[in-house]
Design a protein around this motif. Structure first.
Motif, PDB file in Angstrom:
ATOM      1  N   GLU A  64      11.501  91.595  45.072  1.00  0.00           N
ATOM      2  CA  GLU A  64      12.524  91.380  46.111  1.00  0.00           C
ATOM      3  C   GLU A  64      12.024  90.497  47.245  1.00  0.00           C
ATOM      4  O   GLU A  64      12.818  89.903  47.969  1.00  0.00           O
ATOM      5  CB  GLU A  64      12.948  92.721  46.740  1.00  0.00           C
ATOM      6  N   TYR A  65      10.700  90.442  47.442  1.00  0.00           N
ATOM      7  CA  TYR A  65      10.151  89.742  48.611  1.00  0.00           C
ATOM      8  C   TYR A  65       9.950  88.259  48.249  1.00  0.00           C
ATOM      9  O   TYR A  65       8.888  87.841  47.803  1.00  0.00           O
ATOM     10  CB  TYR A  65       8.846  90.398  49.064  1.00  0.00           C
ATOM     11  N   TYR A  66      11.032  87.473  48.444  1.00  0.00           N
ATOM     12  CA  TYR A  66      11.024  86.074  48.023  1.00  0.00           C
ATOM     13  C   TYR A  66      10.156  85.197  48.929  1.00  0.00           C
ATOM     14  O   TYR A  66       9.795  84.075  48.577  1.00  0.00           O
ATOM     15  CB  TYR A  66      12.473  85.532  48.024  1.00  0.00           C
ATOM     16  N   GLY A 185       8.232  85.065  63.055  1.00  0.00           N
ATOM     17  CA  GLY A 185       9.502  85.785  63.099  1.00  0.00           C
ATOM     18  C   GLY A 185       9.360  87.245  63.499  1.00  0.00           C
ATOM     19  O   GLY A 185      10.352  87.907  63.762  1.00  0.00           O
ATOM     20  N   ASN A 186       8.150  87.750  63.538  1.00  0.00           N
ATOM     21  CA  ASN A 186       7.954  89.136  63.953  1.00  0.00           C
ATOM     22  C   ASN A 186       7.878  89.281  65.479  1.00  0.00           C
ATOM     23  O   ASN A 186       7.718  90.390  65.994  1.00  0.00           O
ATOM     24  CB  ASN A 186       6.706  89.740  63.293  1.00  0.00           C
ATOM     25  N   PHE A 187       8.007  88.161  66.192  1.00  0.00           N
ATOM     26  CA  PHE A 187       8.004  88.214  67.652  1.00  0.00           C
ATOM     27  C   PHE A 187       9.402  87.933  68.205  1.00  0.00           C
ATOM     28  O   PHE A 187      10.159  87.170  67.608  1.00  0.00           O
ATOM     29  CB  PHE A 187       7.036  87.170  68.216  1.00  0.00           C
ATOM     30  N   ALA A 234      14.687  92.355  50.474  1.00  0.00           N
ATOM     31  CA  ALA A 234      13.298  91.951  50.731  1.00  0.00           C
ATOM     32  C   ALA A 234      12.588  92.930  51.661  1.00  0.00           C
ATOM     33  O   ALA A 234      11.359  93.010  51.681  1.00  0.00           O
ATOM     34  CB  ALA A 234      13.267  90.546  51.322  1.00  0.00           C
ATOM     35  N   TYR A 235      13.364  93.664  52.461  1.00  0.00           N
ATOM     36  CA  TYR A 235      12.773  94.616  53.408  1.00  0.00           C
ATOM     37  C   TYR A 235      13.091  96.062  53.062  1.00  0.00           C
ATOM     38  O   TYR A 235      12.905  96.963  53.889  1.00  0.00           O
ATOM     39  CB  TYR A 235      13.243  94.275  54.836  1.00  0.00           C
ATOM     40  N   ASN A 236      13.567  96.274  51.848  1.00  0.00           N
ATOM     41  CA  ASN A 236      13.882  97.636  51.413  1.00  0.00           C
ATOM     42  C   ASN A 236      13.745  97.680  49.900  1.00  0.00           C
ATOM     43  O   ASN A 236      14.699  97.917  49.182  1.00  0.00           O
ATOM     44  CB  ASN A 236      15.306  98.000  51.844  1.00  0.00           C
ATOM     45  N   ASN A 316      10.772  93.509  64.018  1.00  0.00           N
ATOM     46  CA  ASN A 316      11.841  92.552  63.751  1.00  0.00           C
ATOM     47  C   ASN A 316      11.307  91.448  62.866  1.00  0.00           C
ATOM     48  O   ASN A 316      10.116  91.126  62.921  1.00  0.00           O
ATOM     49  CB  ASN A 316      12.327  91.896  65.050  1.00  0.00           C
ATOM     50  N   SER A 317      12.184  90.856  62.088  1.00  0.00           N
ATOM     51  CA  SER A 317      11.817  89.649  61.357  1.00  0.00           C
ATOM     52  C   SER A 317      12.947  88.642  61.543  1.00  0.00           C
ATOM     53  O   SER A 317      13.979  88.714  60.878  1.00  0.00           O
ATOM     54  CB  SER A 317      11.582  89.980  59.880  1.00  0.00           C
ATOM     55  N   TYR A 318      12.749  87.740  62.504  1.00  0.00           N
ATOM     56  CA  TYR A 318      13.777  86.748  62.847  1.00  0.00           C
ATOM     57  C   TYR A 318      13.897  85.720  61.737  1.00  0.00           C
ATOM     58  O   TYR A 318      12.896  85.308  61.134  1.00  0.00           O
ATOM     59  CB  TYR A 318      13.450  86.045  64.164  1.00  0.00           C
TER      60      TYR A 318
HETATM   61  N1  TRP Z   1       5.956  88.529  58.368  1.00  0.00           N
HETATM   62  C1  TRP Z   1       6.526  89.484  57.450  1.00  0.00           C
HETATM   63  C2  TRP Z   1       8.050  89.358  57.474  1.00  0.00           C
HETATM   64  O1  TRP Z   1       8.641  89.371  58.508  1.00  0.00           O
HETATM   65  C3  TRP Z   1       6.072  90.861  57.767  1.00  0.00           C
HETATM   66  C4  TRP Z   1       6.796  91.990  57.067  1.00  0.00           C
HETATM   67  C5  TRP Z   1       7.251  92.047  55.792  1.00  0.00           C
HETATM   68  C6  TRP Z   1       7.109  93.225  57.636  1.00  0.00           C
HETATM   69  N2  TRP Z   1       7.806  93.259  55.535  1.00  0.00           N
HETATM   70  C7  TRP Z   1       7.733  93.997  56.637  1.00  0.00           C
HETATM   71  C8  TRP Z   1       6.912  93.771  58.900  1.00  0.00           C
HETATM   72  C9  TRP Z   1       8.180  95.296  56.887  1.00  0.00           C
HETATM   73  C10 TRP Z   1       7.347  95.064  59.146  1.00  0.00           C
HETATM   74  C11 TRP Z   1       7.982  95.826  58.147  1.00  0.00           C
HETATM   75  O2  TRP Z   1       8.673  89.234  56.449  1.00  0.00           O
END
Ligand code: TRP
Length: 355
Positions: A64-66, A185-187, A234-236, A316-318
């Motif tokens: 899922e994490y492209y 993007g995490n900021f 990608a985040y789940n 966050n992931s902007y």
């Molecule tokens: N830089 C990665 C992103 O934003 C970091 C990341 C991936 C992440 N999965 C995450 C950060 C889950 C916190 C929780 O995609």
């Protein structure tokens, strides 16, 4: 035209790890500031202890994490072009030799592609990865030494968001700073600008930055199949690795600060916030509960109260539009020189020049 600089200009330095921070103190300070603010926040680098770094490596390999494989594909296709562009001659620098530094290098699995291109162009290259995880840097050094001949690795353990990087600039080399993987993007937008300004302050005009940014979904655009569900997946992920990565930050606070978070009473949630153009990661409290953080170097003990359903907004992931990338770069002392995207427009790799 490729050229080989005099090897004597690039002395062989034994791989070496410089520890530039006091991690225990930094963690205590970040956690106090973050968890006592409203809403509660935590700084992205706190995720990357040994376990977190290992879990993140697993995330990068999830179907899922492209992000990782897309950025890697862009590097495979364009590495020589990227290095050529970063090495573009100027009036006072007619034959630039690059030194590469990398912020948040992790295990540097994608970086090898760029380093190999730099070696093809200039024969040898000095590579300075910076990360908060010693174990990740050890893996990075191993990986590069085993796979990319011609690279001299110098590691630094540091929090690049606040600390100045001892760049050890060789005379007459130009720096190419890598900040890839969409870590920017995490900021928050303000913090992202501060991170890039901090970096910019350590560069000279003409030095470059290669910035990886995940792209916002293009609503309805036929050339992209990226939509909200692509992002959320990608985040789940189905295997639960992202959930484990997210909860690990609480486990870390238990281990290193003696906090008493009960990991069974928080669940991982990923939400797409279209207004802010970001994925939000939360740890949601399943029950009303109180968590205790003992006294430490940053001050006295404190407690955190949670209502059922209340969450800690952990990350966050902007997701960026090209215009947004350009604004961010301009506001931090760079100009966008060139951008590369994958054919599906999922991800962008941006080369910026320090002005
Ligand atoms: N830089 C990665 C992103 O934003 C970091 C990341 C991936 C992440 N999965 C995450 C950060 C889950 C916190 C929780 O995609």
């Amino acid at each position: 035209m490729p050229f080989t600089p005099a090897v004597s200009e690039l002395p062989e330095i034994a791989p070496d790890i410089v520890i530039a921070s006091n991690p225990a103190e930094a963690i205590a300070g970040e956690v106090r500031a973050g968890l006592t603010s409203i809403p509660k926040t935590l700084s992205p680098w706190l995720f990357y202890d040994e376990t977190g770094s290992r879990l993140f490596e697993q995330i990068t390999e999830l179907p899922e994490y492209y992000l990782t494989r897309t950025e890697r594909a862009i590097f495979h296709t364009h590495a020589d072009e990227i290095i050529a562009e970063a090495s573009r001659p100027t009036g006072n620098d007619p034959a630039p030799i690059l030194t590469l530094i990398e912020l948040g290098a992790g295990t540097a699995t994608k970086t090898g592609i760029l380093l190999a291109a730099a070696v093809r162009r200039q024969g040898r290259v000095v590579y300075q990865p910076v990360d908060v995880s010693v174990t990740a840097l050890e893996a990075a050094t191993e990986n590069i030494r085993a796979n990319v001949p011609g690279v001299t690795v110098r590691c630094q353990v540091a929090d690049y968001t606040t600390q100045a990087l001892p760049l050890n600039r060789l005379p007459n080399t130009r720096t190419l700073a890598l900040y890839i993987g969409s870590s920017i993007g995490n900021f928050s937008p303000d913090d992202a600008r501060d991170v890039l300004r901090n970096l910019r302050a350590q560069l000279l005009p003409g030095d470059t930055l290669l910035l990886g940014t995940d792209l916002a979904p293009l609503n309805g655009a036929s050339s992209s199949t990226k939509d909200e569900s692509t992002l959320l997946a990608a985040y789940n992920d189905d295997a639960g690795v992202t959930a484990a990565f997210n909860s690990n930050v609480l486990a870390r606070l238990n281990r290193e600060l003696g906090a008493n978070f009960n990991l069974n009473r928080f669940i991982h949630k990923a939400i797409w916030n279209s207004e802010e153009s970001r994925i939000e990661m939360h740890l949601e409290s399943l029950v009303p509960q109180r968590v205790h953080i003992p006294e430490n170097t940053s001050g006295s003990a404190f407690t955190l109260d949670f209502a059922a359903g209340e969450s800690i907004h952990t990350e966050n992931s902007y997701k960026f539009t090209p215009a947004r990338v350009e604004r961010l770069l301009t506001s931090s002392g760079f100009t966008l020189t060139r951008q590369w995207q994958d054919p599906q427009h999922f991800f962008a790799v941006n080369l910026a020049t320090a002005v």
